[in-house]
Design a protein around this motif. Sequence first.
Motif, PDB file in Angstrom:
ATOM      1  N   ALA A  13       0.819  -1.216   0.000  1.00 52.65           N
ATOM      2  CA  ALA A  13       0.000   0.000   0.000  1.00 52.65           C
ATOM      3  C   ALA A  13       0.854   1.268   0.000  1.00 52.65           C
ATOM      4  CB  ALA A  13      -0.942   0.003   1.196  1.00 52.65           C
ATOM      5  N   TYR A  14       1.963   1.243   0.751  1.00 54.31           N
ATOM      6  CA  TYR A  14       2.757   2.462   0.938  1.00 54.31           C
ATOM      7  C   TYR A  14       4.167   2.367   0.359  1.00 54.31           C
ATOM      8  CZ  TYR A  14      -1.058   3.467   4.154  1.00 54.31           C
ATOM      9  OH  TYR A  14      -2.294   3.677   4.692  1.00 54.31           O
ATOM     10  N   GLY A  15       4.462   1.269  -0.321  1.00 56.04           N
ATOM     11  CA  GLY A  15       5.772   1.126  -0.930  1.00 56.04           C
ATOM     12  C   GLY A  15       6.670   0.182  -0.163  1.00 56.04           C
ATOM     13  N   SER A  16       7.588  -0.435  -0.885  1.00 53.39           N
ATOM     14  CA  SER A  16       8.514  -1.392  -0.269  1.00 53.39           C
ATOM     15  C   SER A  16       9.296  -0.724   0.859  1.00 53.39           C
ATOM     16  CB  SER A  16       9.480  -1.925  -1.326  1.00 53.39           C
ATOM     17  OG  SER A  16      10.397  -2.823  -0.758  1.00 53.39           O
ATOM     18  N   GLY A  17       9.335  -1.407   1.997  1.00 53.46           N
ATOM     19  CA  GLY A  17      10.054  -0.869   3.146  1.00 53.46           C
ATOM     20  C   GLY A  17       9.165  -0.160   4.149  1.00 53.46           C
ATOM     21  N   ALA A  18       7.866  -0.024   3.838  1.00 55.21           N
ATOM     22  CA  ALA A  18       6.953   0.669   4.753  1.00 55.21           C
ATOM     23  C   ALA A  18       6.819  -0.080   6.076  1.00 55.21           C
ATOM     24  CB  ALA A  18       5.580   0.829   4.100  1.00 55.21           C
ATOM     25  N   ALA A  19       6.737  -1.410   6.000  1.00 55.60           N
ATOM     26  CA  ALA A  19       6.573  -2.203   7.214  1.00 55.60           C
ATOM     27  C   ALA A  19       7.806  -2.094   8.109  1.00 55.60           C
ATOM     28  CB  ALA A  19       6.310  -3.663   6.857  1.00 55.60           C
ATOM     29  N   SER A  20       8.999  -2.221   7.513  1.00 53.84           N
ATOM     30  CA  SER A  20      10.228  -2.119   8.308  1.00 53.84           C
ATOM     31  C   SER A  20      10.398  -0.711   8.868  1.00 53.84           C
ATOM     32  CB  SER A  20      11.448  -2.522   7.475  1.00 53.84           C
ATOM     33  OG  SER A  20      11.554  -1.719   6.319  1.00 53.84           O
ATOM     34  N   SER A  21       9.941   0.296   8.112  1.00 53.53           N
ATOM     35  CA  SER A  21      10.019   1.682   8.590  1.00 53.53           C
ATOM     36  C   SER A  21       9.136   1.875   9.825  1.00 53.53           C
ATOM     37  CB  SER A  21       9.587   2.657   7.492  1.00 53.53           C
ATOM     38  OG  SER A  21      10.483   2.625   6.411  1.00 53.53           O
ATOM     39  N   TRP A  22       8.002   1.197   9.854  1.00 44.94           N
ATOM     40  CA  TRP A  22       7.143   1.264  11.035  1.00 44.94           C
ATOM     41  C   TRP A  22       7.759   0.485  12.199  1.00 44.94           C
ATOM     42  CZ3 TRP A  22       4.645  -3.004  13.321  1.00 44.94           C
ATOM     43  CH2 TRP A  22       3.850  -2.675  14.430  1.00 44.94           C
ATOM     44  N   LEU A  23       8.418  -0.628  11.887  1.00 41.95           N
ATOM     45  CA  LEU A  23       8.994  -1.478  12.929  1.00 41.95           C
ATOM     46  C   LEU A  23      10.186  -0.829  13.628  1.00 41.95           C
ATOM     47  CD1 LEU A  23       8.774  -4.912  11.082  1.00 41.95           C
ATOM     48  CD2 LEU A  23       7.717  -4.391  13.307  1.00 41.95           C
ATOM     49  N   VAL A  24      10.957  -0.001  12.918  1.00 37.88           N
ATOM     50  CA  VAL A  24      12.148   0.620  13.513  1.00 37.88           C
ATOM     51  C   VAL A  24      11.808   1.398  14.781  1.00 37.88           C
ATOM     52  CG1 VAL A  24      13.921   2.395  13.180  1.00 37.88           C
ATOM     53  CG2 VAL A  24      13.563   0.649  11.430  1.00 37.88           C
ATOM     54  N   PRO A  25      10.882   2.361  14.743  1.00 39.80           N
ATOM     55  CA  PRO A  25      10.556   3.076  15.977  1.00 39.80           C
ATOM     56  C   PRO A  25       9.885   2.191  17.024  1.00 39.80           C
ATOM     57  CG  PRO A  25       9.086   3.734  14.194  1.00 39.80           C
ATOM     58  CD  PRO A  25      10.168   2.930  13.577  1.00 39.80           C
ATOM     59  N   ALA A  26       9.158   1.156  16.575  1.00 39.80           N
ATOM     60  CA  ALA A  26       8.523   0.242  17.533  1.00 39.80           C
ATOM     61  C   ALA A  26       9.585  -0.527  18.314  1.00 39.80           C
ATOM     62  CB  ALA A  26       7.597  -0.723  16.797  1.00 39.80           C
ATOM     63  N   ILE A  27      10.634  -0.967  17.611  1.00 42.17           N
ATOM     64  CA  ILE A  27      11.740  -1.683  18.262  1.00 42.17           C
ATOM     65  C   ILE A  27      12.536  -0.719  19.146  1.00 42.17           C
ATOM     66  CG2 ILE A  27      13.893  -2.942  17.880  1.00 42.17           C
ATOM     67  CD1 ILE A  27      12.639  -3.957  15.245  1.00 42.17           C
ATOM     68  N   ALA A  28      12.769   0.494  18.636  1.00 39.22           N
ATOM     69  CA  ALA A  28      13.507   1.496  19.409  1.00 39.22           C
ATOM     70  C   ALA A  28      12.766   1.829  20.696  1.00 39.22           C
ATOM     71  CB  ALA A  28      13.702   2.753  18.556  1.00 39.22           C
ATOM     72  N   ASN A  29      11.447   1.933  20.599  1.00 36.55           N
ATOM     73  CA  ASN A  29      10.625   2.206  21.775  1.00 36.55           C
ATOM     74  C   ASN A  29      10.718   1.076  22.778  1.00 36.55           C
ATOM     75  OD1 ASN A  29       7.642   1.739  23.060  1.00 36.55           O
ATOM     76  ND2 ASN A  29       8.133   3.939  22.905  1.00 36.55           N
ATOM     77  N   LEU A  30      10.784  -0.151  22.272  1.00 36.73           N
ATOM     78  CA  LEU A  30      10.941  -1.322  23.141  1.00 36.73           C
ATOM     79  C   LEU A  30      12.283  -1.277  23.857  1.00 36.73           C
ATOM     80  CD1 LEU A  30       9.581  -4.008  23.962  1.00 36.73           C
ATOM     81  CD2 LEU A  30      10.825  -5.093  22.096  1.00 36.73           C
ATOM     82  N   ASN A  31      13.333  -0.892  23.139  1.00 31.82           N
ATOM     83  CA  ASN A  31      14.661  -0.784  23.751  1.00 31.82           C
ATOM     84  C   ASN A  31      14.675   0.262  24.854  1.00 31.82           C
ATOM     85  OD1 ASN A  31      15.774  -2.722  22.061  1.00 31.82           O
ATOM     86  ND2 ASN A  31      16.369  -1.234  20.510  1.00 31.82           N
ATOM     87  N   THR A  32      14.050   1.401  24.579  1.00 30.62           N
ATOM     88  CA  THR A  32      13.996   2.475  25.570  1.00 30.62           C
ATOM     89  C   THR A  32      13.227   2.029  26.804  1.00 30.62           C
ATOM     90  OG1 THR A  32      14.045   4.145  23.813  1.00 30.62           O
ATOM     91  CG2 THR A  32      13.265   4.857  25.981  1.00 30.62           C
TER      92      THR A  32
END
Length: 202
Positions: A13-32
Amino acid sequence: MGNYATLDMLDKAYGSGAASSWLVPAIANLNTYTGSKNMNDDQTEKLATLIAQEYKDMKYSVMQLFFYRFKCGHFGKFYGKVDPMVIICALKDFADECEQKREEYQTEEYLNKVDDEDTFRKDVYRYWYNLCQELFSLVNPEDKDTLTSIDVAEIYTEDKCLELSLTKQQYELLTGTYKDLFSTLKKKYFSNIVKLLRYKLN
């Protein structure tokens, strides 16, 4: 079990890499949240890409649930030692649990459907027996033998449809001489169960 978008659908829907782009801040938030200092930005991005590829069929909402449950301690206590392997292993356990729950849900749905079909069939046969008894008591004596052998040929549970197996003589009696009587009895016994009555001539 809801109808929500998967990670793969986000990419489409939003282009290749959209899912990983959403996952990056989700993982970063988990680390924090966990106070982890074991993952750098490069590891976070690679982990996001790996998850987006390996779990592309997982729904966005289910992935959110994973991060929520991780924060709630469902996958153990890590005391600030959260790294990519910890997260990916926890996600595997979570995915296995989801699959088990999905199978249990589908099995329960199937059994409920079978129960509903059995109940419907029992009701149809009971109503059909009552209809026949009343019909035979109201027709002319010389027509009873002809009508007695009318039988239910098929019952379709999905569209609540009943098919009768009739001879040409029976069909002519029910659509001719006893049309009004048969229609009245049909409405009395099948108004809420059978939407359509089909005939199958022998």
